[in-house]
Design an enzyme around this catalytic site. Sequence first.
Site, short mmCIF file in Angstrom:
data_model
loop_
_atom_site.label_atom_id
_atom_site.label_comp_id
_atom_site.label_asym_id
_atom_site.label_seq_id
_atom_site.Cartn_x
_atom_site.Cartn_y
_atom_site.Cartn_z
N ARG A 73 9.43 2.80 -6.84
CA ARG A 73 9.67 3.13 -5.44
C ARG A 73 10.43 4.46 -5.36
O ARG A 73 11.16 4.82 -6.27
CB ARG A 73 10.50 2.04 -4.75
CG ARG A 73 9.70 0.78 -4.44
CD ARG A 73 10.54 -0.25 -3.71
NE ARG A 73 11.57 -0.79 -4.55
CZ ARG A 73 12.84 -0.43 -4.55
NH1 ARG A 73 13.27 0.49 -3.68
NH2 ARG A 73 13.72 -0.96 -5.37
N TYR A 201 1.72 3.28 -6.36
CA TYR A 201 2.55 2.33 -7.08
C TYR A 201 3.16 1.24 -6.18
O TYR A 201 3.75 1.54 -5.14
CB TYR A 201 3.70 3.05 -7.80
CG TYR A 201 4.41 2.09 -8.72
CD1 TYR A 201 3.89 1.83 -9.98
CD2 TYR A 201 5.52 1.38 -8.29
CE1 TYR A 201 4.49 0.89 -10.79
CE2 TYR A 201 6.11 0.44 -9.10
CZ TYR A 201 5.59 0.20 -10.35
OH TYR A 201 6.16 -0.74 -11.15
N LYS A 210 7.10 -4.61 0.49
CA LYS A 210 8.38 -4.14 0.99
C LYS A 210 8.26 -3.50 2.39
O LYS A 210 9.13 -3.67 3.24
CB LYS A 210 9.01 -3.15 0.00
CG LYS A 210 9.33 -3.81 -1.36
CD LYS A 210 10.24 -4.96 -1.17
CE LYS A 210 10.55 -5.88 -2.33
NZ LYS A 210 10.70 -5.44 -3.66
N HIS A 230 15.33 -10.03 1.04
CA HIS A 230 14.89 -9.73 -0.34
C HIS A 230 15.43 -10.84 -1.25
O HIS A 230 16.36 -10.62 -2.03
CB HIS A 230 15.46 -8.36 -0.74
CG HIS A 230 14.90 -7.80 -2.02
ND1 HIS A 230 15.56 -6.83 -2.74
CD2 HIS A 230 13.77 -8.06 -2.70
CE1 HIS A 230 14.85 -6.51 -3.81
NE2 HIS A 230 13.77 -7.25 -3.82
N SER A 252 16.74 -5.13 -6.86
CA SER A 252 15.55 -4.98 -7.69
C SER A 252 15.92 -4.99 -9.16
O SER A 252 16.89 -4.35 -9.56
CB SER A 252 14.84 -3.67 -7.34
OG SER A 252 14.48 -3.69 -5.98
N CYS A 254 17.18 -7.35 -10.95
CA CYS A 254 18.46 -8.02 -11.24
C CYS A 254 18.30 -9.53 -11.38
O CYS A 254 19.28 -10.27 -11.26
CB CYS A 254 19.49 -7.68 -10.18
SG CYS A 254 20.01 -5.96 -10.25
N ASP A 281 10.61 -12.98 -4.57
CA ASP A 281 11.04 -11.65 -4.13
C ASP A 281 11.41 -11.57 -2.65
O ASP A 281 12.32 -10.84 -2.28
CB ASP A 281 9.95 -10.62 -4.44
CG ASP A 281 10.44 -9.18 -4.43
OD1 ASP A 281 11.46 -8.90 -5.09
OD2 ASP A 281 9.82 -8.34 -3.75
N ARG A 370 5.01 -3.57 -14.75
CA ARG A 370 4.92 -4.80 -13.94
C ARG A 370 3.67 -5.60 -14.25
O ARG A 370 2.68 -5.07 -14.77
CB ARG A 370 4.89 -4.43 -12.46
CG ARG A 370 6.10 -3.64 -11.98
CD ARG A 370 7.02 -4.49 -11.16
NE ARG A 370 8.32 -3.85 -10.93
CZ ARG A 370 9.30 -4.45 -10.26
NH1 ARG A 370 9.13 -5.65 -9.75
NH2 ARG A 370 10.45 -3.85 -10.11
#
Length: 597
Positions: A73, A201, A210, A230, A252, A254, A281, A370
């Site tokens: 991002r 991406y 998002k 989130h 993100s 974590c 998420d 990912r």
Amino acid sequence: MRAHGSSLDALNRWVDEVARLTEPASIRWCDGSDAEYAGLVETMLASGDLLPLNAETNPRSYLHRSHPSDVARVEHLTFVCTPDEADAGPNNHWMAPAEAHAKIDALFAGAMRGRTMYVIPYCMGPIDSPLARCGVEITDSPYVVANMRIMTRMGAAALARIEREGRFVKGLHSTGDLDPERRFIMHFPEELSIKSIGSGYGGNALLGKKCHALRIASHQARREGWLAEHMLIVGIENPKGEKHYIAAAFPSACGKTNLAMLIPTEGYRKAGWKVWTVGDDICWMTPGDDGRLWAINPEAGYFGVAPGTGANTNPTALATLGHDAIFTNVAVTADGRPWWEGLGEGEPVTDWQGRPFDAANGPAAHPNSRFTVSAKQCPSWAPESEDAAGVPISAIVFGGRRPSLVPLVFEANDWAHGVLVGAAMGSETTAAATGAVGVLRRDSMAMKPFCGYNFADYFAHWLSFDKPGAKLPRIFHVNWFRKDADGRFMWPGYGDNLRVLDWMIQRVAGLATGHETPIGTVPAKGELNTEGLDVSPATLDELTRVDVEGWIEELNAIGTYLDGFGERMPERLKAERLRVGKALEAAMENRATAATA
Ligand code: GTP
Ligand code: SPV
Ligand code: MN
């Protein structure tokens, strides 16, 4: 083809308008069918957008390599475009809507020449849930279509719902020329629209995720009285068969996916504990008639971090990834299997950029590489993920990467204190966004990159849920990432995190007394289940200790951060901060008195 039905006029008009601007060679409406997906995969294998992987070990799974400058991002190129700058807040980059449209439309002009324009109707959430919301993404990237098929309820059913409701979020995306100088991700919350160009991406391009489910949805949620967060959603079933659902916000990279797929340690497993994955998420929560918060996972798949996913850390994710998965920017072994750091088996021969692997070039897999995979492939997938009403939330957890100071777990005194704890969250930055890694920054509720409006208004919105009749979840804060003097993690994490969730559930059920401290309640001695735990009593003491002096400093830093939001900051939160400050000062004085006595 175009959509039929008069309530789809607005959609058809928008598609025509976009086609006039972007000039695609052809337009394709996506129906979400298996045949359509198979066809897209064929197209991408032919063009090189997808590379085949070992069909025996990884059936129907593919590798995608994004442009090396397009791997995460891009927060500095992400804008919230509200008419009034103050509504976007200091937490967002802002541009006036007219200027933003003009700037980005100039880049969209002719951007799809020679390409197919795909129209993707999708639904975020179970298709028949009143909590779900629909959108349509227009894109020129077949990779985006394939990922949206896995990540959302995409196609005919979503289009039918849009026709019924006549309302949807508009998302326009083009990979453009992938030039970072001509890359923007723009949000127009009042228009319920998104425009993104120049990136292929993840969060920049899969607009349901998002852009829609957090930035636009958080704005809608504020107006309509719900929360778009989130957060992962995990169901914990105790040996008596009672289930508690916990929603947790970590920034993100974590640990959301890992906690959502947690595998109980042996002792817990033998005792009959089970863990169910609802979401990894994003979480949409609404107060129910019973006063509790009910949550859905708006997504249908996982776009998870590959590195660190191994047999010892997250075997559930590995099992989920066994077939029908898309891998982005991972490395490959000699026999064509996907590989990343922390996988724990095999060796890379080709790195994420397609070069022969050479350790001198850095990691084989990109740190933000990912996987995309359907949630239903997860062995711990919770069938209630499909419930239209959602699941009731017993506890909300905040947490981040804090190498020092912040204890393993503490509980807020009440909702308002919990909102302060969430607002004050800090974490070391990760590879999920471009920029420096490992720098401590404030990331309120893990929403710094994702809240579509002014954080001060967002905190006020959170506080507003505390009203008569509400049966709100308890709020906790955790830190799996404390380090010792040698830089090693002090807490084993992963499956052992269930010990902490167990304590939370005991608190919810009124079975654990806890030990009160100025910052909240920590586990009293003996309350954390340590059976079979490989942590020394001294380390455990350190992990649950509250360093009063350190916290006075921390609270000052939090104060400076929150003051940055100025006038709009709710009084209730300021009062809460003063209350915690006084409790810390009192603890200091008590200690001084005790020392001189
Ligand atoms: P996003 O998808 O970016 O939102 O990330 P996420 O929050 O879902 O993070 P994820 O679960 O993918 O974990 C990110 C990294 O943290 C991985 O490398 C994990 O191995 C690591 N991690 C997750 N849980 C723990 C834990 O309990 N302890 C430690 N030390 N590391 C963890
Ligand atoms: C995150 O960064 O929080 C992610 C990955 O989940 S992305 O979809 O790129 O936002
Ligand atoms: Mn995320």
